[in-house]
Design an enzyme around this catalytic site. Structure first.
Site, PDB file in Angstrom:
ATOM      1  CB  CYS A   2      -0.989   0.170   1.396  1.00 52.70           C
ATOM      2  SG  CYS A   2      -1.886  -1.392   1.566  1.00 52.70           S
ATOM      3  NE  ARG A  27       4.362   1.859  -1.549  1.00 51.98           N
ATOM      4  CZ  ARG A  27       5.291   1.093  -1.458  1.00 51.98           C
ATOM      5  NH1 ARG A  27       6.244   1.118  -2.069  1.00 51.98           N
ATOM      6  NH2 ARG A  27       5.258   0.150  -0.343  1.00 51.98           N
ATOM      7  CD1 TRP A  76      -1.411  -5.353  -2.673  1.00 49.56           C
ATOM      8  CD2 TRP A  76      -2.404  -4.736  -4.541  1.00 49.56           C
ATOM      9  NE1 TRP A  76      -1.437  -6.429  -3.585  1.00 49.56           N
ATOM     10  CE2 TRP A  76      -1.966  -6.038  -4.682  1.00 49.56           C
ATOM     11  CE3 TRP A  76      -3.031  -3.880  -5.612  1.00 49.56           C
ATOM     12  CZ2 TRP A  76      -2.269  -6.655  -5.885  1.00 49.56           C
ATOM     13  CZ3 TRP A  76      -3.250  -4.806  -6.896  1.00 49.56           C
ATOM     14  CH2 TRP A  76      -2.905  -5.959  -7.077  1.00 49.56           C
ATOM     15  CG  ASN A 102       3.099  -0.914   2.991  1.00 46.39           C
ATOM     16  OD1 ASN A 102       2.559  -1.814   2.279  1.00 46.39           O
ATOM     17  ND2 ASN A 102       4.398  -0.331   2.440  1.00 46.39           N
ATOM     18  N   GLY A 103       1.864  -3.235   4.878  1.00 47.71           N
ATOM     19  CA  GLY A 103       2.287  -4.388   5.259  1.00 47.71           C
ATOM     20  C   GLY A 103       1.145  -5.443   5.784  1.00 47.71           C
ATOM     21  CD  GLU A 484       7.212 -17.214 -17.655  1.00 47.89           C
ATOM     22  OE1 GLU A 484       6.173 -17.686 -18.274  1.00 47.89           O
ATOM     23  OE2 GLU A 484       7.370 -15.887 -17.136  1.00 47.89           O
ATOM     24  CE  LYS A 488       7.555 -12.994 -19.052  1.00 48.14           C
ATOM     25  NZ  LYS A 488       6.677 -13.512 -18.053  1.00 48.14           N
ATOM     26  CD  GLU A 491       5.512 -11.666 -21.960  1.00 47.95           C
ATOM     27  OE1 GLU A 491       4.402 -11.126 -21.830  1.00 47.95           O
ATOM     28  OE2 GLU A 491       6.049 -12.187 -21.097  1.00 47.95           O
ATOM     29  CG  HIS A 507      11.883 -36.698 -30.386  1.00 46.71           C
ATOM     30  ND1 HIS A 507      11.686 -37.833 -30.925  1.00 46.71           N
ATOM     31  CD2 HIS A 507      12.223 -36.849 -29.341  1.00 46.71           C
ATOM     32  CE1 HIS A 507      12.040 -38.654 -29.906  1.00 46.71           C
ATOM     33  NE2 HIS A 507      12.488 -38.159 -28.919  1.00 46.71           N
ATOM     34  CE  LYS A 608       0.467  -7.209 -15.051  1.00 46.86           C
ATOM     35  NZ  LYS A 608       1.607  -8.277 -15.200  1.00 46.86           N
TER      36      LYS A 608
END
Ligand code: F6R
Length: 613
Positions: A2, A27, A76, A102-103, A484, A488, A491, A507, A608
């Site tokens: 946050c 945040r 958040w 925050n936390g 992955e 990355k 993209e 193969h 996103k």
């Protein structure tokens, strides 16, 4: 994650707080609130939604006479859904003190129970509210305000940046830090605080960073610093030279790079409250996960899209080691249109950073319709997938701004590690104490890997960013990491890249190999027999003059002269391999895309959150 801001001084307080909150919205942005003095009393305004919604409310309210000190918060959500009641600030019973935080307070549940017994009334579902009542309680028991604040801080477990204003000491702001950032901004006849520098930059460049276990008390004239035992500290101010754009990214050039570097702390946040080191157990009790939830489960489905799908593939390797139940992994866009054998003996696990991905959501609905039990591993509190799942395990990665997912992936993998340890205890009746003991060291280990490898990865990128194709190979739990790594790269750099199981090379893909086609190979001693097999694949590529970038275990010297680049990863636990190997691949993709001049945080054609099919 946050954002908090605070101001004490002679300026109109609300514009300062709102300006700070706007700059901290990255945040968290599910709700926002401010508190300030109005005719000698604390006055709060809070709202679900963005800072501009709050701002509209404020400017519509003509009866206000706001005075500093004041605090602001943009949220958040971690505990309690995003709504007005759970928005910060939070208060004690008599509204004499206001807290923003925050936390995560790990022991809030126990503290809340004790405080309720002592007669405190709670109105929100947050962990934060407990702090206000705890301070109130210590004042009631006879401590002075400062001692009550410190005693409350010493009682809290978890991570917190906490700021307080109170009618008991109306000229000051109290703020403390433990594992969540706080920066104090110093002005002439005024002082500021914030979770991050962008909120301070319009007002001052002179700052003091609080360290863990430190407290600051801000008044107009001065700022005093203490430890949690009240011993006064000397702190030296620093002058910030960043401009605003780089400050929002924490001094990094891009959100993606910032988020890559945030991963050790995102892992730490995800571990908070879930590790019982004394008992050697994983604790999901707060999420309502119990042994009964798994009783009668005969089949498990792991379903997601994109990067989250790769985390599912990792999850399969981890879960299969500890349970005998068949596990199927599916791309959500395939799952929803096939005929999966779902019934009330099925456990459906959905993975999603955003919690809004259309195909994953449709698959979840299908699974529920057929009677399956559902569990979501998700990063965004209150998102549709979390609202529709029976159980939710939140990754605590904080907001991910870069379109390319990084910290969401590693925290998803960590959640699978935790889940596998939890299931090991249920199904094998065996306490996985060793790995549990190692888990707190994982964030530090990842930090070392990033620091050590990043400079050499930059150098490697300079050599290869001109290539048109890349192949990524891995086996076993590093196979999904090859997928992955390739995702990355493609993209964000628009270079064609393919991930393959190394055993599949013969193969087909080996036909592509020539001196201009680099292959990234991932292997580790912890993989046992398939480690040597992967290294044999490297030999085969070498024999065809294919350039090789090898990631392998420290001490694996025999390949040093045979490959173009070699990167060493410290020997570790099998379960940690996906995390330690994927982060260097994120960096490699980033550095290549950077050299190619791509728009890294917003790659072309991508969004996103994919809320349509
Ligand atoms: C890749 C990426 C996407 C997402 C995918 C699923 O970097 O970000 O592949 O992983 O769109 O999104 P979530 O996890 O939000 O369901």
């Amino acid at each position: 994650m946050c954002g908090i801001v605070g101001y004490v001084g002679k300026r109109p307080v609300l514009p300062v707080l709102l300006e700070g909150l706007r700059r901290l919205e990255y945040r968290g942005y599910d709700s926002a609130g401010v508190v300030f003095f109005d005719k000698g009393r604390l006055r709060v305004l809070k709202r679900k939604g963005r800072v501009y919604d709050l701002e509209e409310d404020i400017y519509r309210n003509s009866t206000l006479e706001p005075k500093a000190p004041g605090l602001g918060h943009t949220r958040w959500a971690t505990h309690g859904e995003p709504n007005e009641i759970n928005a910060h600030p939070h208060f004690d019973c008599k509204t004499t003190l206001a807290i923003v935080h925050n936390g995560i307070i790990e022991n809030f549940y126990e503290l809340k129970k004790e405080l309720i017994i002592k007669g405190h009334k709670f109105i929100s579902d947050t962990d934060t509210e407990v702090i206000a009542h705890l301070i109130e309680e210590y004042v009631k028991e006879g401590l002075n305000l400062f001692q009550a604040f410190l005693t409350a801080l010493r009682k809290l477990k978890g991570a917190f940046a906490v700021a307080m204003i109170t009618t008991m000491d109306p000229e000051k702001i109290y703020v403390a830090r433990f594992q969540s950032p706080v920066v104090v901004g110093l002005g002439e006849g005024e002082n500021f605080l914030a979770s991050d520098i962008p909120a301070l930059l319009p007002f001052t460049k002179k700052v003091v960073f609080l360290e863990d276990g430190e407290v600051a008390i801000l008044s107009q004239e001065e700022v005093k610093y203490f430890d949690f035992h009240g011993r006064e500290l000397k702190k030296t101010p620093q002058i910030i030279t960043w401009d605003l754009a780089s400050a929002e990214k924490g001094g990094f050039s891009h959100f993606m790079l910032k988020e890559i570097y945030e991963q050790p702390s995102a892992l730490q946040q995800t571990l908070l409250g879930r590790l019982d080191l004394e008992k050697g157990k994983i604790d999901f009790s707060r999420e309502g996960l119990t042994q009964e939830f798994f009783s009668g489960i005969k089949r498990i489905f792991l379903v997601a899209c994109g990067t989250s799908y790769h985390a599912c593939l990792v999850g399969k390797y981890l879960l299969e080691r500890v349970i005998d139940i068949p596990i199927e992994v599916d791309l959500a866009s395939e799952f929803r249109y096939r005929n999966p054998r779902l019934d009330n003996g099925s456990l459906f696990i959905a993975l999603s950073q955003s919690g809004e991905t259309a195909d994953t959501l449709a698959s979840l609905r299908l699974a529920k319709e057929k009677g399956a039990r559902t569990l979501a591993i998700c990063n965004v509190l209150g998102s549709t997938i979390t609202r529709e799942s029976h159980i939710v395990l939140y990754t605590q990665a904080g907001p991910e701004i870069s379109v390319a997912s990084t910290k969401a992936f590693t925290t998803q993998v960590l959640m699978f590690i935790l889940l596998s340890l939890y299931l090991q205890e249920i199904y094998q009746r065996e306490e996985p104490k060793e790995l549990i003991k190692m888990l707190p060291r994982l964030p530090g280990l990842l930090n070392k890997v990033i620091e050590k490898l990043h400079p050499k990865i930059k150098e490697c990128a300079k050599n290869w960013y001109g290539a048109s194709n890349f192949l990524y190979l891995g086996r076993n739990i590093l196979y999904p990491i090859a997928l992955e790594g390739a995702l990355k790269l493609k993209e964000i750099s628009y270079i064609h890249a393919e991930g393959y199981a190394a055993g599949e090379m013969k193969h087909g893909p080996i036909a592509l190999i020539d001196e201009n086609f680099p292959t990234v190979i991932l292997s580790a001693k912890e993989l046992g027999i398939v480690h040597e097999k992967t290294l044999s694949n490297a030999e085969e590529i070498r024999a065809r003059r294919g350039p090789i970038i090898l990631f392998t275990t420290e001490g694996e010297r025999k390949f040093e002269d045979k490959v173009n680049y070699i990167f060493y990863i410290p020997e570790t636990s099998y379960a940690f391999l996906p995390i330690l190997y994927v982060v260097p691949l994120q960096l490699l993709a980033f550095e290549i895309a950077y050299l190619k001049g791509c728009d890294i945080d917003k790659p072309r054609n991508l969004a996103k959150s994919v809320t349509v099919e």
